[in-house]
Design a protein around this motif. Structure first.
Motif, PDB file in Angstrom:
ATOM      1  N   TYR A  50     -18.236   3.058  30.353  1.00 55.88           N
ATOM      2  CA  TYR A  50     -17.087   2.608  29.565  1.00 55.88           C
ATOM      3  C   TYR A  50     -16.787   3.590  28.430  1.00 55.88           C
ATOM      4  O   TYR A  50     -15.630   3.956  28.189  1.00 55.88           O
ATOM      5  CB  TYR A  50     -17.347   1.218  28.980  1.00 55.88           C
ATOM      6  CG  TYR A  50     -17.128   0.070  29.932  1.00 55.88           C
ATOM      7  CD1 TYR A  50     -15.841  -0.291  30.320  1.00 55.88           C
ATOM      8  CD2 TYR A  50     -18.191  -0.661  30.428  1.00 55.88           C
ATOM      9  CE1 TYR A  50     -15.631  -1.353  31.190  1.00 55.88           C
ATOM     10  CE2 TYR A  50     -17.995  -1.733  31.303  1.00 55.88           C
ATOM     11  CZ  TYR A  50     -16.703  -2.072  31.672  1.00 55.88           C
ATOM     12  OH  TYR A  50     -16.503  -3.126  32.534  1.00 55.88           O
ATOM     13  N   ALA A  51     -17.818   4.016  27.730  1.00 55.21           N
ATOM     14  CA  ALA A  51     -17.648   4.933  26.596  1.00 55.21           C
ATOM     15  C   ALA A  51     -17.029   6.255  27.043  1.00 55.21           C
ATOM     16  O   ALA A  51     -16.137   6.801  26.376  1.00 55.21           O
ATOM     17  CB  ALA A  51     -18.991   5.178  25.909  1.00 55.21           C
ATOM     18  N   GLY A  52     -17.494   6.779  28.184  1.00 58.63           N
ATOM     19  CA  GLY A  52     -16.958   8.038  28.692  1.00 58.63           C
ATOM     20  C   GLY A  52     -15.482   7.948  29.017  1.00 58.63           C
ATOM     21  O   GLY A  52     -14.695   8.858  28.701  1.00 58.63           O
ATOM     22  N   LEU A  53     -15.082   6.851  29.631  1.00 56.75           N
ATOM     23  CA  LEU A  53     -13.673   6.682  29.987  1.00 56.75           C
ATOM     24  C   LEU A  53     -12.815   6.354  28.770  1.00 56.75           C
ATOM     25  O   LEU A  53     -11.623   6.679  28.732  1.00 56.75           O
ATOM     26  CB  LEU A  53     -13.549   5.598  31.055  1.00 56.75           C
ATOM     27  CG  LEU A  53     -14.050   6.099  32.419  1.00 56.75           C
ATOM     28  CD1 LEU A  53     -14.497   4.957  33.302  1.00 56.75           C
ATOM     29  CD2 LEU A  53     -12.969   6.910  33.116  1.00 56.75           C
ATOM     30  N   ILE A  54     -13.414   5.746  27.755  1.00 55.93           N
ATOM     31  CA  ILE A  54     -12.705   5.540  26.487  1.00 55.93           C
ATOM     32  C   ILE A  54     -12.375   6.882  25.845  1.00 55.93           C
ATOM     33  O   ILE A  54     -11.284   7.084  25.296  1.00 55.93           O
ATOM     34  CB  ILE A  54     -13.541   4.662  25.530  1.00 55.93           C
ATOM     35  CG1 ILE A  54     -13.497   3.194  25.976  1.00 55.93           C
ATOM     36  CG2 ILE A  54     -13.033   4.775  24.087  1.00 55.93           C
ATOM     37  CD1 ILE A  54     -14.421   2.291  25.182  1.00 55.93           C
ATOM     38  N   VAL A  55     -13.301   7.830  25.924  1.00 58.99           N
ATOM     39  CA  VAL A  55     -13.066   9.172  25.377  1.00 58.99           C
ATOM     40  C   VAL A  55     -11.871   9.830  26.065  1.00 58.99           C
ATOM     41  O   VAL A  55     -10.987  10.413  25.412  1.00 58.99           O
ATOM     42  CB  VAL A  55     -14.329  10.052  25.534  1.00 58.99           C
ATOM     43  CG1 VAL A  55     -14.015  11.511  25.209  1.00 58.99           C
ATOM     44  CG2 VAL A  55     -15.441   9.545  24.630  1.00 58.99           C
ATOM     45  N   ILE A  56     -11.826   9.755  27.407  1.00 59.67           N
ATOM     46  CA  ILE A  56     -10.711  10.341  28.158  1.00 59.67           C
ATOM     47  C   ILE A  56      -9.393   9.706  27.733  1.00 59.67           C
ATOM     48  O   ILE A  56      -8.404  10.403  27.463  1.00 59.67           O
ATOM     49  CB  ILE A  56     -10.919  10.158  29.674  1.00 59.67           C
ATOM     50  CG1 ILE A  56     -12.146  10.936  30.146  1.00 59.67           C
ATOM     51  CG2 ILE A  56      -9.681  10.612  30.449  1.00 59.67           C
ATOM     52  CD1 ILE A  56     -12.491  10.716  31.613  1.00 59.67           C
ATOM     53  N   ALA A  57      -9.372   8.377  27.666  1.00 61.60           N
ATOM     54  CA  ALA A  57      -8.140   7.663  27.321  1.00 61.60           C
ATOM     55  C   ALA A  57      -7.715   7.926  25.880  1.00 61.60           C
ATOM     56  O   ALA A  57      -6.520   8.076  25.590  1.00 61.60           O
ATOM     57  CB  ALA A  57      -8.342   6.165  27.545  1.00 61.60           C
ATOM     58  N   ALA A  58      -8.684   8.001  24.966  1.00 61.17           N
ATOM     59  CA  ALA A  58      -8.360   8.247  23.555  1.00 61.17           C
ATOM     60  C   ALA A  58      -7.759   9.633  23.363  1.00 61.17           C
ATOM     61  O   ALA A  58      -6.778   9.806  22.627  1.00 61.17           O
ATOM     62  CB  ALA A  58      -9.607   8.082  22.694  1.00 61.17           C
ATOM     63  N   ASN A  59      -8.322  10.634  24.025  1.00 66.87           N
ATOM     64  CA  ASN A  59      -7.774  11.993  23.917  1.00 66.87           C
ATOM     65  C   ASN A  59      -6.390  12.086  24.542  1.00 66.87           C
ATOM     66  O   ASN A  59      -5.506  12.779  24.032  1.00 66.87           O
ATOM     67  CB  ASN A  59      -8.717  12.994  24.573  1.00 66.87           C
ATOM     68  CG  ASN A  59      -9.963  13.246  23.740  1.00 66.87           C
ATOM     69  OD1 ASN A  59      -9.932  13.123  22.519  1.00 66.87           O
ATOM     70  ND2 ASN A  59     -11.068  13.572  24.382  1.00 66.87           N
ATOM     71  N   ALA A  60      -6.189  11.373  25.662  1.00 70.94           N
ATOM     72  CA  ALA A  60      -4.872  11.367  26.303  1.00 70.94           C
ATOM     73  C   ALA A  60      -3.844  10.678  25.407  1.00 70.94           C
ATOM     74  O   ALA A  60      -2.703  11.133  25.289  1.00 70.94           O
ATOM     75  CB  ALA A  60      -4.954  10.670  27.661  1.00 70.94           C
ATOM     76  N   GLY A  61      -4.250   9.581  24.775  1.00 70.28           N
ATOM     77  CA  GLY A  61      -3.337   8.861  23.890  1.00 70.28           C
ATOM     78  C   GLY A  61      -2.953   9.661  22.656  1.00 70.28           C
ATOM     79  O   GLY A  61      -1.821   9.571  22.172  1.00 70.28           O
ATOM     80  N   GLY A  62      -3.881  10.464  22.151  1.00 67.61           N
ATOM     81  CA  GLY A  62      -3.592  11.258  20.967  1.00 67.61           C
ATOM     82  C   GLY A  62      -2.669  12.426  21.229  1.00 67.61           C
ATOM     83  O   GLY A  62      -2.028  12.943  20.309  1.00 67.61           O
ATOM     84  N   ALA A  63      -2.571  12.862  22.497  1.00 68.79           N
ATOM     85  CA  ALA A  63      -1.819  14.073  22.824  1.00 68.79           C
ATOM     86  C   ALA A  63      -0.310  13.884  22.751  1.00 68.79           C
ATOM     87  O   ALA A  63       0.424  14.837  22.485  1.00 68.79           O
ATOM     88  CB  ALA A  63      -2.209  14.563  24.225  1.00 68.79           C
ATOM     89  N   TRP A  64       0.181  12.670  22.993  1.00 67.67           N
ATOM     90  CA  TRP A  64       1.638  12.475  23.044  1.00 67.67           C
ATOM     91  C   TRP A  64       2.221  11.969  21.729  1.00 67.67           C
ATOM     92  O   TRP A  64       3.434  11.832  21.604  1.00 67.67           O
ATOM     93  CB  TRP A  64       2.009  11.503  24.161  1.00 67.67           C
ATOM     94  CG  TRP A  64       1.489  10.101  23.994  1.00 67.67           C
ATOM     95  CD1 TRP A  64       0.298   9.620  24.436  1.00 67.67           C
ATOM     96  CD2 TRP A  64       2.154   9.008  23.353  1.00 67.67           C
ATOM     97  NE1 TRP A  64       0.164   8.282  24.111  1.00 67.67           N
ATOM     98  CE2 TRP A  64       1.290   7.882  23.449  1.00 67.67           C
ATOM     99  CE3 TRP A  64       3.379   8.858  22.712  1.00 67.67           C
ATOM    100  CZ2 TRP A  64       1.617   6.637  22.926  1.00 67.67           C
ATOM    101  CZ3 TRP A  64       3.710   7.612  22.186  1.00 67.67           C
ATOM    102  CH2 TRP A  64       2.836   6.522  22.304  1.00 67.67           C
ATOM    103  N   SER A  65       1.379  11.707  20.759  1.00 65.55           N
ATOM    104  CA  SER A  65       1.852  11.171  19.481  1.00 65.55           C
ATOM    105  C   SER A  65       1.678  12.210  18.368  1.00 65.55           C
ATOM    106  O   SER A  65       0.627  12.843  18.273  1.00 65.55           O
ATOM    107  CB  SER A  65       1.066   9.903  19.126  1.00 65.55           C
ATOM    108  OG  SER A  65       1.279   9.534  17.784  1.00 65.55           O
ATOM    109  N   PRO A  66       2.663  12.371  17.505  1.00 64.94           N
ATOM    110  CA  PRO A  66       2.528  13.338  16.401  1.00 64.94           C
ATOM    111  C   PRO A  66       1.481  12.930  15.374  1.00 64.94           C
ATOM    112  O   PRO A  66       1.088  13.752  14.548  1.00 64.94           O
ATOM    113  CB  PRO A  66       3.932  13.357  15.775  1.00 64.94           C
ATOM    114  CG  PRO A  66       4.529  12.036  16.146  1.00 64.94           C
ATOM    115  CD  PRO A  66       3.983  11.714  17.509  1.00 64.94           C
ATOM    116  N   ILE A  67       1.029  11.677  15.427  1.00 62.99           N
ATOM    117  CA  ILE A  67       0.006  11.216  14.489  1.00 62.99           C
ATOM    118  C   ILE A  67      -1.284  10.843  15.216  1.00 62.99           C
ATOM    119  O   ILE A  67      -2.191  10.260  14.620  1.00 62.99           O
ATOM    120  CB  ILE A  67       0.509  10.002  13.671  1.00 62.99           C
ATOM    121  CG1 ILE A  67       1.014   8.888  14.591  1.00 62.99           C
ATOM    122  CG2 ILE A  67       1.596  10.419  12.701  1.00 62.99           C
ATOM    123  CD1 ILE A  67       1.505   7.646  13.870  1.00 62.99           C
TER     124      ILE A  67
END
Length: 456
Positions: free
Chosen positions: A153-170
């Motif tokens: 779960y933690a590993g896939l949270i890392v992938i999703a968190a980095n993906a989510g941060g890429a499209w937002s200016p903040i």
């Protein structure tokens, strides 16, 4: 002399990349490298330049002016991050993130996986990928009892968190840097990068959901009747998120730098925080003899004492170190060599010939070394107009490429520390999923970019 500067930069860069092996915090080589590079420039009386974005040429300037210019640009980023970090800490002061626990209403492993990765994707776009990872893994530890399953779960949270941060200016420091440097606008970044980022997190999550480790249900270990610390938890959670989301809107209407909007949001959130906390702090009391006990119950003072100053100092060091090379014209000249020597593999990006291969290598490089200096160097190298697709591709690539290694992103490093994730375990179990997600997003980005260019 320039060769010496490059050697110092490379040595400092390696020290940053190998911080876990050397057991030296990366802020130390970053600050040292910054000071030494600018000291050599000053003592040797080297010529310093600024890039004229209109003529795409170097113009000679005085050292003091160039140094002040770069310090000002760096300070914009640091003040913005200080404001965002403080708002996040205020939310945590009221245990606002406990509100997220109310969304966890299933025992099914697959549903729980999609819930956590989707929350990571959404939250990281607002409160940044590092904080989102910390919050969700903290909640995960209270819900999932089995260690091996929790690591997945933690590993896939890392992938999703980095993906989510890429499209937002903040959502990520690198996208914030591009936004503040006027390389991208918030709306255009979202249009170009949101869909690729969704694929970047959804493809690994979908594949992982088919694995045997996510079959069946989990045993919920948390108390269902667990209550937040205060009755204002939910209020401060949504108020804090709204304050951060307000920043791009403020910039759009006022055309002021983003840190001004962040300071306004911080002021508004702080007013409610002080009122809800019942603190009786005043400036007059602070100047009196009993000032040592003043502010103990102030959420603002508490939050300011909790922000990550080592990260702020690291950003100061690395951004100003990159600025030293930029001021000498090295990055500008290197960009020309790079663009002429690497074959272009994709559709021509209007006025720029920046290769897709270069940006893909940037993403791969961010998995090995920190993406902040890579993006800082890109900003200094490429004289590409505002909202060119190349900048959006850099935002996606640098933001998501770090997921391929556990040490490739701040989110991965903090997950590694919180769950004691082994480097090789992550590489074998999660790395290939991150790679598939990264490449899926890349393909979608190219197709979307070409479609938008043809449509225009």
């Amino acid at each position: 002399m320039e060769a010496l500067l490059i050697i110092i930069f490379i040595v400092g860069y390696l020290a940053i990349a190998l911080e876990h092996n050397l057991k030296i915090d990366k802020l130390i080589p970053a600050l040292g490298m910054m000071a030494i590079l600018w000291a050599i420039i000053a003592v040797a009386h080297l010529n310093v330049y600024e890039v004229n974005t209109l003529t795409k040429s170097l113009e000679l300037h005085h050292l003091e002016g160039v140094l002040l210019h770069h310090l000002g640009k760096t300070a914009e980023i640091l003040v913005f991050l200080l404001g965002a970090m403080t708002i996040v800490e205020i939310i945590d002061y009221f245990d606002g993130f406990s509100t997220i626990k109310s969304y966890v209403k299933t025992k099914n492993k697959v549903k729980l996986l999609w819930l956590f990765t989707t929350l990571a994707f959404i939250l990281s776009a607002i409160i940044d990928n590092l904080t989102a990872t910390i919050v969700l893994i903290t909640i995960l530890q209270k819900i999932v009892k089995e260690k091996e399953v929790r690591l997945w779960y933690a590993g896939l949270i890392v992938i999703a968190a980095n993906a989510g941060g890429a499209w937002s200016p903040i959502g990520d420091v690198t996208t914030t840097m591009l936004w503040i440097a006027n390389k991208v606008t918030a709306s255009s970044l979202i249009i170009h990068v949101l869909i690729p980022s969704i694929f970047c997190y959804a493809v690994p999550t979908f594949i992982a959901s088919k694995l045997s480790v996510f079959k069946g249900d989990i045993e919920i270990t948390s108390e269902k009747d667990e209550k937040p610390k205060t009755k204002f938890s939910a209020t401060m959670f949504y108020l804090g998120l709204a304050g951060i989301l307000f920043v791009p809107i403020f910039k759009t209407f006022t055309h002021l730098p983003p840190y001004m909007g962040m300071m306004l949001s911080l002021a508004i959130v702080s007013i409610f925080a002080e009122y809800f906390s019942g603190s009786k702090f005043s400036v007059g009391d602070a100047s009196s003899g009993g000032a040592t006990n003043i502010g103990i119950h102030s959420p603002i003072h508490h939050s300011l004492s909790k922000i990550e100053m080592p990260s702020i100092l690291f950003f100061l060091g690395i951004l100003m170190a990159v600025a030293a090379l930029e001021s000498l014209g090295m990055l500008f000249e290197f960009a020309g060599v790079l663009e002429n020597s690497v074959p272009f593999l994709g559709t021509e990006l209007q006025s720029t010939h920046l290769s897709d291969l270069v940006v893909l290598l940037l993403g791969a490089g961010s998995a090995v070394i920190d993406n902040v200096p890579l993006v800082a160097a890109s900003i200094g190298m490429f004289s590409i107009p505002l909202d060119e697709p190349a900048w959006h591709f850099i935002a996606y690539s640098a933001g998501t490429g770090g997921s391929m290694l556990i040490i490739g992103s701040a989110a991965g490093v903090v997950a590694m520390g919180m769950e004691k994730i082994n480097f090789m375990w992550y590489l074998k179990k999660i790395g290939w999923l991150a790679l598939l997600g990264f490449l899926s997003g890349f393909v979608v980005f190219v197709l979307l970019r070409d479609f938008l260019l043809n449509a225009s």
